[in-house]
Design a protein around this motif. Sequence first.
Motif, PDB file in Angstrom:
ATOM      1  N   TYR A 137       9.052  15.641 -12.586  1.00 31.54           N
ATOM      2  CA  TYR A 137       7.331  15.869 -12.767  1.00 31.54           C
ATOM      3  C   TYR A 137       7.099  17.443 -13.438  1.00 31.54           C
ATOM      4  CZ  TYR A 137       8.491  18.157  -8.295  1.00 31.54           C
ATOM      5  OH  TYR A 137       8.848  19.169  -7.331  1.00 31.54           O
ATOM      6  N   ALA A 138       5.876  17.623 -13.518  1.00 31.74           N
ATOM      7  CA  ALA A 138       5.575  18.968 -14.443  1.00 31.74           C
ATOM      8  C   ALA A 138       6.001  19.979 -13.433  1.00 31.74           C
ATOM      9  CB  ALA A 138       4.294  18.795 -14.951  1.00 31.74           C
ATOM     10  N   ASP A 139       6.562  21.060 -14.066  1.00 35.80           N
ATOM     11  CA  ASP A 139       6.595  22.291 -13.253  1.00 35.80           C
ATOM     12  C   ASP A 139       5.182  22.851 -13.064  1.00 35.80           C
ATOM     13  OD1 ASP A 139       8.270  24.348 -12.443  1.00 35.80           O
ATOM     14  OD2 ASP A 139       8.376  25.478 -14.010  1.00 35.80           O
ATOM     15  N   GLY A 140       5.266  23.311 -11.676  1.00 36.97           N
ATOM     16  CA  GLY A 140       3.856  23.870 -11.089  1.00 36.97           C
ATOM     17  C   GLY A 140       3.285  22.911 -10.285  1.00 36.97           C
ATOM     18  N   VAL A 141       3.786  21.716 -10.074  1.00 34.92           N
ATOM     19  CA  VAL A 141       3.334  20.836  -9.073  1.00 34.92           C
ATOM     20  C   VAL A 141       3.990  21.107  -7.654  1.00 34.92           C
ATOM     21  CG1 VAL A 141       3.350  18.566  -8.106  1.00 34.92           C
ATOM     22  CG2 VAL A 141       2.793  18.822 -10.474  1.00 34.92           C
ATOM     23  N   GLU A 142       3.250  21.691  -6.804  1.00 41.30           N
ATOM     24  CA  GLU A 142       3.862  21.925  -5.426  1.00 41.30           C
ATOM     25  C   GLU A 142       4.432  21.146  -4.289  1.00 41.30           C
ATOM     26  OE1 GLU A 142       1.445  25.464  -3.893  1.00 41.30           O
ATOM     27  OE2 GLU A 142       1.304  26.400  -6.032  1.00 41.30           O
ATOM     28  N   LYS A 143       3.543  20.115  -4.425  1.00 40.28           N
ATOM     29  CA  LYS A 143       3.695  19.020  -3.563  1.00 40.28           C
ATOM     30  C   LYS A 143       3.512  17.691  -4.118  1.00 40.28           C
ATOM     31  CE  LYS A 143       1.489  21.530   0.486  1.00 40.28           C
ATOM     32  NZ  LYS A 143       0.731  21.605   1.377  1.00 40.28           N
ATOM     33  N   VAL A 144       4.167  16.595  -3.546  1.00 40.19           N
ATOM     34  CA  VAL A 144       4.021  15.354  -3.935  1.00 40.19           C
ATOM     35  C   VAL A 144       3.699  14.427  -2.761  1.00 40.19           C
ATOM     36  CG1 VAL A 144       5.650  15.356  -5.892  1.00 40.19           C
ATOM     37  CG2 VAL A 144       6.469  14.473  -3.720  1.00 40.19           C
ATOM     38  N   LEU A 145       3.075  13.424  -2.982  1.00 42.91           N
ATOM     39  CA  LEU A 145       2.626  12.269  -1.849  1.00 42.91           C
ATOM     40  C   LEU A 145       3.481  11.153  -1.763  1.00 42.91           C
ATOM     41  CD1 LEU A 145       0.748  11.502   0.594  1.00 42.91           C
ATOM     42  CD2 LEU A 145      -0.637  10.336  -1.267  1.00 42.91           C
ATOM     43  N   ALA A 146       4.142  10.956  -0.829  1.00 44.99           N
ATOM     44  CA  ALA A 146       4.939   9.494  -0.582  1.00 44.99           C
ATOM     45  C   ALA A 146       4.165   8.937   0.224  1.00 44.99           C
ATOM     46  CB  ALA A 146       6.457   9.942  -0.061  1.00 44.99           C
ATOM     47  N   GLU A 147       3.990   7.470  -0.261  1.00 49.94           N
ATOM     48  CA  GLU A 147       3.115   6.493   0.550  1.00 49.94           C
ATOM     49  C   GLU A 147       4.031   5.253   0.630  1.00 49.94           C
ATOM     50  OE1 GLU A 147      -1.489   6.050  -0.052  1.00 49.94           O
ATOM     51  OE2 GLU A 147      -0.460   5.141  -1.588  1.00 49.94           O
ATOM     52  N   ILE A 148       4.282   4.938   2.016  1.00 51.21           N
ATOM     53  CA  ILE A 148       4.865   3.674   2.002  1.00 51.21           C
ATOM     54  C   ILE A 148       3.987   2.550   2.322  1.00 51.21           C
ATOM     55  CG2 ILE A 148       6.825   2.607   3.374  1.00 51.21           C
ATOM     56  CD1 ILE A 148       8.072   5.448   3.640  1.00 51.21           C
ATOM     57  N   TRP A 149       3.832   1.321   1.933  1.00 51.68           N
ATOM     58  CA  TRP A 149       3.246   0.036   2.096  1.00 51.68           C
ATOM     59  C   TRP A 149       4.361  -0.719   2.649  1.00 51.68           C
ATOM     60  CZ3 TRP A 149      -1.915  -0.152   1.735  1.00 51.68           C
ATOM     61  CH2 TRP A 149      -2.826   0.848   1.330  1.00 51.68           C
ATOM     62  N   PHE A 150       3.396  -1.577   3.568  1.00 51.91           N
ATOM     63  CA  PHE A 150       4.235  -2.668   4.057  1.00 51.91           C
ATOM     64  C   PHE A 150       3.794  -4.023   3.468  1.00 51.91           C
ATOM     65  CE2 PHE A 150       5.051   0.537   7.015  1.00 51.91           C
ATOM     66  CZ  PHE A 150       6.420   0.625   7.218  1.00 51.91           C
ATOM     67  N   TYR A 151       4.300  -5.100   3.234  1.00 52.80           N
ATOM     68  CA  TYR A 151       3.753  -6.282   2.797  1.00 52.80           C
ATOM     69  C   TYR A 151       2.949  -7.047   3.564  1.00 52.80           C
ATOM     70  CZ  TYR A 151       6.906  -5.544  -1.364  1.00 52.80           C
ATOM     71  OH  TYR A 151       7.369  -4.940  -2.458  1.00 52.80           O
ATOM     72  N   ASP A 152       3.082  -6.741   5.204  1.00 49.63           N
ATOM     73  CA  ASP A 152       2.284  -7.282   5.941  1.00 49.63           C
ATOM     74  C   ASP A 152       0.573  -6.880   6.034  1.00 49.63           C
ATOM     75  OD1 ASP A 152       2.002  -4.785   7.237  1.00 49.63           O
ATOM     76  OD2 ASP A 152       3.069  -5.359   9.135  1.00 49.63           O
ATOM     77  N   GLY A 153       0.268  -5.930   5.166  1.00 49.16           N
ATOM     78  CA  GLY A 153      -1.372  -5.607   4.974  1.00 49.16           C
ATOM     79  C   GLY A 153      -1.453  -4.369   5.639  1.00 49.16           C
ATOM     80  N   SER A 154      -0.480  -3.935   6.600  1.00 51.81           N
ATOM     81  CA  SER A 154      -0.925  -2.781   7.354  1.00 51.81           C
ATOM     82  C   SER A 154      -1.219  -1.385   6.510  1.00 51.81           C
ATOM     83  CB  SER A 154       0.153  -2.400   8.668  1.00 51.81           C
ATOM     84  OG  SER A 154       1.261  -2.098   7.941  1.00 51.81           O
ATOM     85  N   ASP A 155      -1.811  -0.493   7.327  1.00 52.55           N
ATOM     86  CA  ASP A 155      -2.204   0.972   6.598  1.00 52.55           C
ATOM     87  C   ASP A 155      -0.853   1.435   5.966  1.00 52.55           C
ATOM     88  OD1 ASP A 155      -5.034   0.598   6.754  1.00 52.55           O
ATOM     89  OD2 ASP A 155      -5.040   1.658   8.588  1.00 52.55           O
ATOM     90  N   PRO A 156      -0.874   2.121   4.953  1.00 56.55           N
ATOM     91  CA  PRO A 156       0.520   2.807   4.527  1.00 56.55           C
ATOM     92  C   PRO A 156       0.775   3.910   5.412  1.00 56.55           C
ATOM     93  CG  PRO A 156      -1.356   3.662   3.290  1.00 56.55           C
ATOM     94  CD  PRO A 156      -1.842   2.552   3.945  1.00 56.55           C
ATOM     95  N   ILE A 157       1.954   4.601   5.336  1.00 53.35           N
ATOM     96  CA  ILE A 157       2.484   5.722   5.936  1.00 53.35           C
ATOM     97  C   ILE A 157       2.573   6.639   5.044  1.00 53.35           C
ATOM     98  CG2 ILE A 157       4.347   6.992   7.287  1.00 53.35           C
ATOM     99  CD1 ILE A 157       5.517   4.174   8.022  1.00 53.35           C
ATOM    100  N   GLN A 158       1.969   7.861   4.943  1.00 54.07           N
ATOM    101  CA  GLN A 158       1.837   8.730   4.034  1.00 54.07           C
ATOM    102  C   GLN A 158       2.670  10.146   4.510  1.00 54.07           C
ATOM    103  OE1 GLN A 158      -2.329   9.168   3.684  1.00 54.07           O
ATOM    104  NE2 GLN A 158      -2.192   8.017   1.749  1.00 54.07           N
TER     105      GLN A 158
END
Length: 170
Positions: A137-158
């Motif tokens: 990713y571009a230099d200067g980005v301090e954080k990224v967001l990891a988002e995990i989705w389950f195939y059962d339709g539940s809310d993601p974990i972030q």
Amino acid sequence: MTMPNNKIYLALVMSFALIGCGGGGGGGGSAAPAQAAEETVEAVAEETTEVVEEVETLVESTAQSMQDLVIPDGFSFDPITEMNIDIDISNLSTQRAYVSIYSEYEETDSGTLAPSGDHKLAGQALEAGVGNIDIVYADGVEKVLAEIWFYDGSDPIQKELTIDDNTFYY
């Protein structure tokens, strides 16, 4: 440098338009439009000179060669950053899941993070709740967001990740 030239061209076009529109049907002619056009051209030329002088002032450097340049410690000419992310949510779940990594996102009123789909860096399926993903990713980005989705339709974990904290464990 192209910006000042654009102003001059615009001023010239406007002055020709004003000169071309003079007179009219039978009324007495006046030199006012031509005079206004000349004043506009002079004003734009004056502005252009000021802008060019400002740019020249900003660009001034005393460096005569590469050896004369002063480069701060830790500076890199490489405008990208690499990150290896380890993901292990096997203690939480081993069901089918998919992880997406985003460089831009914002917090909603409800406190969740809403990623920008235009800024997705990578994504991959997790096997038994475990995965490893490399991103660039571009230099200067301090954080990224990891988002995990389950195939059962539940809310993601972030989880927000940084270069120093690049693991996603549950």
